[in-house]
Structures are given as C-alpha cells and as structure tokens.
Design an enzyme around this catalytic site. Structure first.
Site, short mmCIF file in Angstrom:
data_model
loop_
_atom_site.label_atom_id
_atom_site.label_comp_id
_atom_site.label_asym_id
_atom_site.label_seq_id
_atom_site.Cartn_x
_atom_site.Cartn_y
_atom_site.Cartn_z
CB CYS A 9 -43.54 -24.95 -6.40
SG CYS A 9 -45.19 -24.28 -6.09
CB SER A 28 -39.61 -31.88 -14.07
OG SER A 28 -39.95 -32.86 -15.05
N GLY A 29 -37.53 -30.97 -16.70
CA GLY A 29 -36.27 -31.33 -17.37
C GLY A 29 -36.23 -32.75 -17.89
CG LEU A 72 -50.01 -31.51 -27.35
CD1 LEU A 72 -49.70 -31.47 -28.82
CD2 LEU A 72 -48.97 -32.31 -26.61
N GLY A 73 -49.51 -28.11 -24.22
CA GLY A 73 -49.48 -26.73 -23.77
C GLY A 73 -48.14 -26.31 -23.24
CG ASP A 76 -39.85 -36.41 -25.33
OD1 ASP A 76 -39.74 -36.62 -24.10
OD2 ASP A 76 -40.00 -35.28 -25.81
CD GLU A 77 -44.02 -34.85 -24.08
OE1 GLU A 77 -44.74 -35.33 -23.18
OE2 GLU A 77 -43.49 -33.72 -23.98
CB ALA A 78 -43.56 -42.65 -22.86
N GLY A 103 -41.64 -37.16 -14.40
CA GLY A 103 -41.83 -36.00 -13.53
C GLY A 103 -42.92 -35.12 -14.09
#
Length: 203
Positions: free
Chosen positions: A150, A25-26, A172-173, A93-95, A21
């Site tokens: 949104c 978005s979780g 990254l942010g 994570d963060e694939a 997502g």
C-alpha cells in the site's frame, strides 16, 4: 468397504494455475518466472495476451519491473484455442480483459493435457470481481494470490485504486492512473473521492 475406481494410467490431463491480485503485485512477474522455467526445461511454451494491452510492447508480455517474454496478442479467447495445439504449457496474461469464453478455453486445454498458467486482476477499480477471473479461480487446481504494498500505509495492498477520473471498467494505466491500497486506505480514498464529487459545483 471402498469402491474401487478403475484408473486409466494412459490418460494424461493437465491443470490450471491462476495468479491473481491487485495492480503492481507482481502477477505478470510470477507468470514470466514460471514460463521461463518451463522453457528452460525444454517444454513447448506459448504465451498469449489480449490484443487491447499494448502498454509496453505489442508482442511481449512485460512486467512493471521490465521483465519480459515473447507473446502472441489475440483479439478473443477463442483464438487461443486455435493457436495452442501441441503445447506443453500455455501462459495467459491480463485474463480479466478476455471474454467469458476464456474459462471454457482454459478447461479444454487442461483436459487435453496442457498446463495452463493464467494471470489477471481479481478485482476492478470499484472493488468488484473482474470479468472471468472468479470463474477461472473456481475451476483452477492452484490459485496464488499476490499482494502489492500500500502506497499510503505500507501494509499489504489488495485493491487497485484509480486516481484518474473515469468510470470505464477497462482502462489501461500505470502509476499515474492507479495506486495499490490496503482495504482501509482504499475505502477511505473512495469515501473522500465521493465527497469531493458531491461538493464539486455543477457546470
């Protein structure tokens, strides 16, 4: 007449789950929830994240709501292959920040009987498929698409709009640099940004 296929009941395969997502978005929250349930069930769990992601903590996967779980930062996808032996469940994570080898690694782990749970951004800030995520989604048995809200319309958000002036794909942010937008809000924002860029006087 049906062809009878012999089944080897001793052969045990795992599977791949992808959680994807936009930003906020979780995704990571859902990844942590599944991994903690596996830990509660006394399964052997290992969690990996790209070494480049040091936003919250070097050795923890941390969601935006500060939920966390200990992880191992790795420089490449190939490192996961070496460190995941003997696990029941592997979380990644963060694939989207990994190289394309992550797809082969996940499939090898699943084929060896491991449950693999992957979380990542499905699109970059330009609205294009992000890194190895499309291939991971295609090869996964289960894909969960989560949505943010949104910030401009209150509708479901699917896009990660970058407010910072940078064209780098990997950046990254947090909320200062990004905001989740719906389709309409995203394309309106992109049009407005393009218009301002053309109007800006050249130095």
């Amino acid at each position: 007449m049906f062809l009878e296929i012999p089944v080897n009941h001793k052969e045990q395969f795992g599977w791949i789950e992808v959680i994807c997502g936009s930003m906020f978005s979780g995704k990571t929250e859902e990844l942590i929830r599944r991994l903690k349930r596996a830990q509660f069930a006394k399964q052997k769990v290992e969690i990996f994240k790209p070494a480049v992601d040091t936003r919250y903590h070097d050795e923890y996967v941390v969601s935006h709501d500060s939920n966390e779980i200990r992880s191992t930062p790795v420089p490449t996808a190939d490192s996961i292959r070496l460190l995941a032996s003997g696990c029941d469940v592997v979380g990644i994570d963060e694939a989207q920040f990994f190289d394309d080898e992550i797809v082969n690694v996940c499939n090898e782990l699943a084929n060896s009987g491991i449950r693999v749970i992957v979380a990542g951004l499905d699109m970059d800030f330009k609205g294009n498929p992000f890194g190895p995520m499309p291939a991971l989604m295609a090869t996964a048995e289960y894909v969960t698409k989560v949505h943010a809200v949104c910030t401009r319309t209150g509708n479901l958000a699917h896009y990660s709009y970058r407010k910072a002036a940078s064209d780098a794909i990997v950046m990254l942010g947090e909320t200062e640099e990004y905001e989740p937008l719906s389709r309409a809000a995203y394309y309106n924002a992109m049009r407005e940004a393009e218009k301002l860029k053309k109007e800006k006087p050249k130095p």
